[in-house]
Design an enzyme around this catalytic site. Structure first.
Site, short mmCIF file in Angstrom:
data_model
loop_
_atom_site.label_atom_id
_atom_site.label_comp_id
_atom_site.label_asym_id
_atom_site.label_seq_id
_atom_site.Cartn_x
_atom_site.Cartn_y
_atom_site.Cartn_z
N GLU A 54 8.30 -5.97 3.00
CA GLU A 54 8.13 -6.56 1.68
C GLU A 54 9.43 -6.66 0.90
O GLU A 54 9.63 -7.58 0.11
CB GLU A 54 7.12 -5.75 0.87
CG GLU A 54 5.68 -5.89 1.32
CD GLU A 54 5.36 -5.14 2.61
OE1 GLU A 54 6.19 -4.30 3.04
OE2 GLU A 54 4.30 -5.38 3.20
N HIS A 123 -4.77 -0.42 -0.76
CA HIS A 123 -4.94 -1.87 -0.89
C HIS A 123 -5.39 -2.26 -2.30
O HIS A 123 -5.18 -3.37 -2.72
CB HIS A 123 -5.97 -2.40 0.11
CG HIS A 123 -5.48 -2.45 1.52
ND1 HIS A 123 -5.35 -1.33 2.31
CD2 HIS A 123 -5.05 -3.49 2.29
CE1 HIS A 123 -4.88 -1.68 3.50
NE2 HIS A 123 -4.69 -2.98 3.52
#
Ligand SMILES: Cc1ncc(C[n+]2csc(CCOP(=O)(O)OP(=O)(O)O)c2C)c(N)n1
Ligand SMILES: Cc1ncc(C[n+]2csc(CCOP(=O)(O)OP(=O)(O)O)c2C)c(N)n1
Ligand SMILES: [Mg+2]
Ligand SMILES: [Mg+2]
Lengths: 330, 319, 330, 319
Positions: A54, A123
């Site tokens: 990321e 998440h």
């Protein structure tokens, strides 16, 4: 108008904006796999899979945006942004200022957020307030498919870095979406339901919660106004204040944790700038200051329910004591 | 502003190094007087800066880090505007907002400077992607330290550059120090270039205190990137002769190691080579005096420059 | 009591706690170099330099803390924490909950923050609100050398992850510090100056700003109370509410940006739970929503000044219009 | 709960793999019915899980990731409690809070499981530091995927483990996929183990679909870590035969590649080897039936288990 889900509305916006402007490109983990139709139309240069990393996905977007590209990156789920905070906050958010305005960073970083999938806090974690607190970033979070499309288009066209959060709980909800080019200006809230007795201010899927609560309240003779923030930064302060001045009562509702969340900002703003209009203490209904469990019933109970919102309004109208304490658990 | 790419001879290279040395020594004096915030110098690393910049063309885009005065000056930055920036003046390259640690100068192709160690590595891939995608001329040069190579983003950057074939010349200035920690405490190998192999990225190691060697190695590396379109890593072995951040008493530095590297001071080596090649000692002394005069002027310019007005507090945040 | 700076007080606490408990150890970039006295006393196993890699420094602390060690890590400057957000937020903050309580993470992550050094927003950025917003973390920020010592000792002894922020502007300010073991409980604010007309709520170096403002106000016949939060999470809600209920007026002062900062939380809390006591709208004086420039005068102007605080109180007592708007620039 | 370390023979290894296969196929069926949230299976990777776990001792501490059911079961986890966790029930290993993706079980030495890809890599160094510093028995085993190896924290973790000489056995299950992206799109080399060289960390690559080969390689690697006190990286080459996360139609998977790897299915290979070694086909069928019965019982236990009470929303946040 056509009926589509938020997911489809986002795909629609991406295709239209990429067609419109050849400098728009999109990348991220699995982007080229999952958006095969974009890959087919725009080719492997503009629709790219990346390694699972990321930080460099975001950093690459920052660097590319300063030199003629308009990257849209998919960071998948909000907690994964924790690996990209330097790039988003220290670079995208600060380098324009730090360079004395030499560079701009027209990029969009997308992520899903919130409950609905039952897979736990790695998440599901609503982090939008972090980015509202950091300088130089814009933050949006739509509650309808039409806004998903319009805000994404506006975010792509904006010359600043925009964090674009999609509520997981809304991914498959469908609604009417304008065909073709469609922009919703950043920084403008939407009045979803007018009302005179109380302002329910919210964003993301909690807007539906507020609308449901407003329905219930209507049956009890209470007229609740529902304001959908849509943009968390810039925040539509005028719309918030106008509503609170009209109704004299404020309930802010979101799934994100309470402490230093967007609700704190809205409540603080209203009490600072619409103090004389307030007929009752403002009230926040938020998720608890806890990680979001995977277990279905716990996940369901995390975000405020319509019943809790209606009950909080009920207590507020009765005027009895401090609403916040009673509501703090929700 | 003219970009310096033209270093016709050894004397020009020497002068560029001298300019950096004088600039940085002056900055430390100004800092010691309290007229500027603390700053990072790269005294001892001038050959790496000048050697690389002398190999670049006008179209290269350069990302650098907190220890960047040398890179900027060798690229042609005006010492006055640079000093003004370090002193937080409105006439600086970034209106005084950046101070000495994150100076970028788009007009020189020195872009997106970050003082988050590793920031340059995370941004370079994007600049290179834009170059590749839009067919812009020039390659991207990303200058970073041995410390930055320990950050995870080093791995992510090199890996992505390799997978996407991005035209990046990575230049690691291995100056043996990472603030107050010696490089040998932070990695098992001796050289950052060893890590390039894992990404199938070509690499070379050069004596970073020999300006001619650096220039030649950088030119070769650049040719490689231009021709292959793929990344390359050049490691310049050098040494930080002063402290990490002024003021710094270097009490933690091994005296023998420091002495050994002082003997290899790139300016001393360059001067000896020039004298050996028949240059006149007095001419060199005059060159030094001329450089000092430029620095005097720079300082005067900076000191005479106004601070930014308070409205700058919130200007340039959003486009 | 002896007189020392905050820096010295922190060193004192570290030495005492490491002597007291052999499971305490410290590591980070340059820790062994800069804390040579700790290295000499406790050896290379317990005082360690690390590679320049904030993520693994924090991750190592999280892993070690779950298995018998009590790590203290130095992440140097708050913006560098952007490289350690996953480890701090997703691991340290969530894994206790996620494991159903199987593990605890007694670790302390230190960082300097705020202006005073003139080196710009990659070193100077007040991020404490992020960690207050994230679950499972405690957050402290002392304003005196005695509290620096006492809060650090308490943080080391606490069985939870604690973020310990040191205001750069206070590093060399000295004050009286108790000798030997000294703990200041987490979650307790300190009343620095009692007063009846207005509550100035603050933390870090802005406490001094408030104290100076209170001096000025006293000469004008206004009695200002100064509350030093010290702990930002847990927040001493009782102390805040008690003060606001006493004075009826609230000014929150901090250097961090305004939107979704700690000031938003405090103002929201007070208006929710002490609404009836409020005689004027609460008011936030904060740093702007902008990166902090390196330039000295800009850095100086970033944090609210004592004059601005006194002026805001003055306007509040005059009761004229909305204070917040006038103060928003400060 | 008893930790399984005792795998006396090939049949025991086969049975362990069969248990995992049956468990995961049952979970996908339950998920398809909507009775559990989506989940990651490791169908096709059972030999890597069982081979490694069979090599470990009781004192090892294991960090794993989102694709961990196999590791847990091979370590001796109760399928009932594991299924209960996946269904969010209070009787699960983590009271239902973790779901299927971050199950840790301190009693089994399976600790600090993160479904942030790379989380295991960032935590393992700390667990190993505690082992080293406090003289705890056992080494730390850190199981991660080829995708995790692309995260920056991979670099930071291996580098720190090398510099500090931490007793970590890194096990990379290279299953060729990183969610919806093939490994070859994310790195230039073929093997993650190539990266170990840069840290001077020993490494080995093993056929991850051969349970005996994995066990032997893991035992050798473990011996190496125990004896040297230093990290080692073992890479198991394997393949994810099902999708990333149920449900997943695998439309993006190359059919020929998938077919080739199906032929190498570790269970099929193990069964063929057992038959070739003279085991009775009927006995194997009975073993499978017995395993299915265990899974029936597990499912019944999980379904009969209560959900956590709402007070759990805020319990276990702070110590
Ligand atoms: C992310 C981050 N961590 C730490 C620092 C503090 N810091 C500034 S320079 C420096 C040393 C960097 O070492 P290296 O990359 O080798 O560059 P050098 O200073 O030697 O030129 C450190 C630790 C920082 N600026 N950013
Ligand atoms: C930081 C982070 N990024 C992305 C994801 C989404 N995700 C979950 S599993 C996965 C693939 C991981 O690949 P690998 O490490 O090879 O493990 P595998 O799934 O193949 O076992 C991805 C991208 C995540 N959980 N965490
Ligand atoms: Mg260095
Ligand atoms: Mg994989």
């Amino acid at each position: 108008m056509s009926i589509m889900t938020s997911q489809q509305a986002l795909a629609d916006a991406l295709a239209i904006e990429m067609r419109r402007d050849p400098s728009v490109l999109m990348f991220g983990e699995g982007v080229a796999t999952k958006r095969a139709e974009l890959l087919a139309e725009f080719g492997a240069g503009r629709v790219r899979n990346t390694p699972l990393a990321e930080g460099i996905i975001a950093g690459t977007a920052v660097g590319a945006s300063a030199f003629g590209l308009r990257p849209v990156i998919d960071l998948l789920f909000a907690p994964f942004m924790c690996f990209a905070m330097d790039e988003l906050v220290n670079s995208a958010g600060k380098l324009r200022f730090l360079s004395g305005g030499q560079f701009s960073f027209p990029l969009v970083a997308m992520a899903m957020t919130g409950g609905g999938w039952g897979i736990g806090p790695h998440h599901n974690h609503n982090l939008e307030a972090w980015f509202a607190h950091a300088p130089g970033l814009k933050v949006v979070m739509p509650s309808t498919p039409a806004d998903a499309k319009g805000l994404l288009a506006a975010a792509i066209r904006d010359d600043n870095p925009v964090l674009f959060f999609s509520d997981i709980g809304l991914a498959f909800a469908s609604g009417e979406v304008p065909e073709g080019e469609h922009c919703v200006p950043l920084g403008k809230a939407a009045l979803r339901r007018p009302g005179g007795d109380v302002s329910l201010v919210s964003y993301g899927k909690c807007v539906d919660t507020c609308l449901a609560a407003a329905e219930t309240l209507a049956t009890q003779g209470v007229s609740a106004e529902v304001l959908d923030l849509r943009s968390l930064k810039p925040l539509d302060e005028q719309a918030i204040l106008a509503s609170v001045r009209r109704t004299g009562r404020l309930v802010v509702v979101h799934e994100a944790s309470r402490t230093c969340g967007v609700g704190a900002e809205v409540a603080a703003l209203a009490s600072e700038a619409a103090f004389d209009s307030l007929r009752a203490p403002p009230c926040r209904l938020t998720g608890p200051d806890a990680p979001a469990a995977a277990s279905f019933p716990l996940e369901q109970a995390f975000a405020p329910s319509a019943a809790a919102v209606a009950a909080a309004v009920g207590r507020m109208l009765e005027g009895g004591g401090t609403v916040a304490d009673a509501a703090a658990v929700a | 502003m003219k970009i310096d790419t033209d270093y016709p001879d050894a004397l020009a290279l020497h002068e560029a190094m001298q300019l950096i040395r004088s600039y940085e020594e002056r900055m430390t004096a100004i800092q010691a007087e309290g007229a500027a915030a603390g700053t990072c110098t790269a005294v001892g690393q001038e050959a790496a800066a000048v050697g690389v910049m002398a190999a670049l063309g006008r179209d290269e885009r350069i990302l650098t880090n907190h220890r960047s005065a040398g890179h900027l000056l060798a690229r042609g930055a005006d010492p006055g505007r640079l000093m003004a920036e370090a002193m937080g003046r409105a006439t600086g390259y970034c209106k005084g907002k950046s101070g000495s640690l994150h100076v970028s100068a788009a007009e020189l192709g020195v872009v997106l400077t970050s003082t988050i160690v590793g920031g340059e590595l995370s941004l370079a891939t994007g600049v290179a992607l834009a170059h590749k995608q839009l067919g812009l001329p020039g390659v991207v040069v990303c200058i970073f330290g041995d410390g930055a190579a320990c950050e995870g983003v080093f791995h992510e950057s090199l890996n992505l550059a390799a997978v996407w074939s991005l035209p990046i010349l990575y230049v690691c200035e291995n100056n043996q120090w990472q603030a107050f920690v010696h490089r040998r405490e932070t990695m098992v190998g001796e050289r950052v270039a060893e890590w390039a192999t894992g990404y199938r990225i070509g690499s070379a190691v050069v004596d970073g205190n020999d300006v001619h060697a650096v220039r030649a190695a950088a030119a070769a590396a650049l040719a490689e990137v231009r021709c292959s379109g793929r990344p390359f890593l050049l490691e310049a072995e050098t040494y930080r002769l002063r402290g990490h951040f002024e003021p710094d008493d270097q009490a933690y530095v091994d005296a023998a190691e420091l002495a050994a590297w002082r003997d290899r001071d790139p300016l001393g080596r360059s001067r000896r080579a020039l004298l050996a090649a028949g240059h006149d000692a007095r001419a060199l002394a005059e060159l030094e005096t001329a450089v000092e005069r430029r620095i005097d002027q720079a300082q005067a310019f900076a000191l005479a420059s106004p601070y930014p007005e308070l409205a700058e507090l919130t200007r340039d945040v959003f486009a």
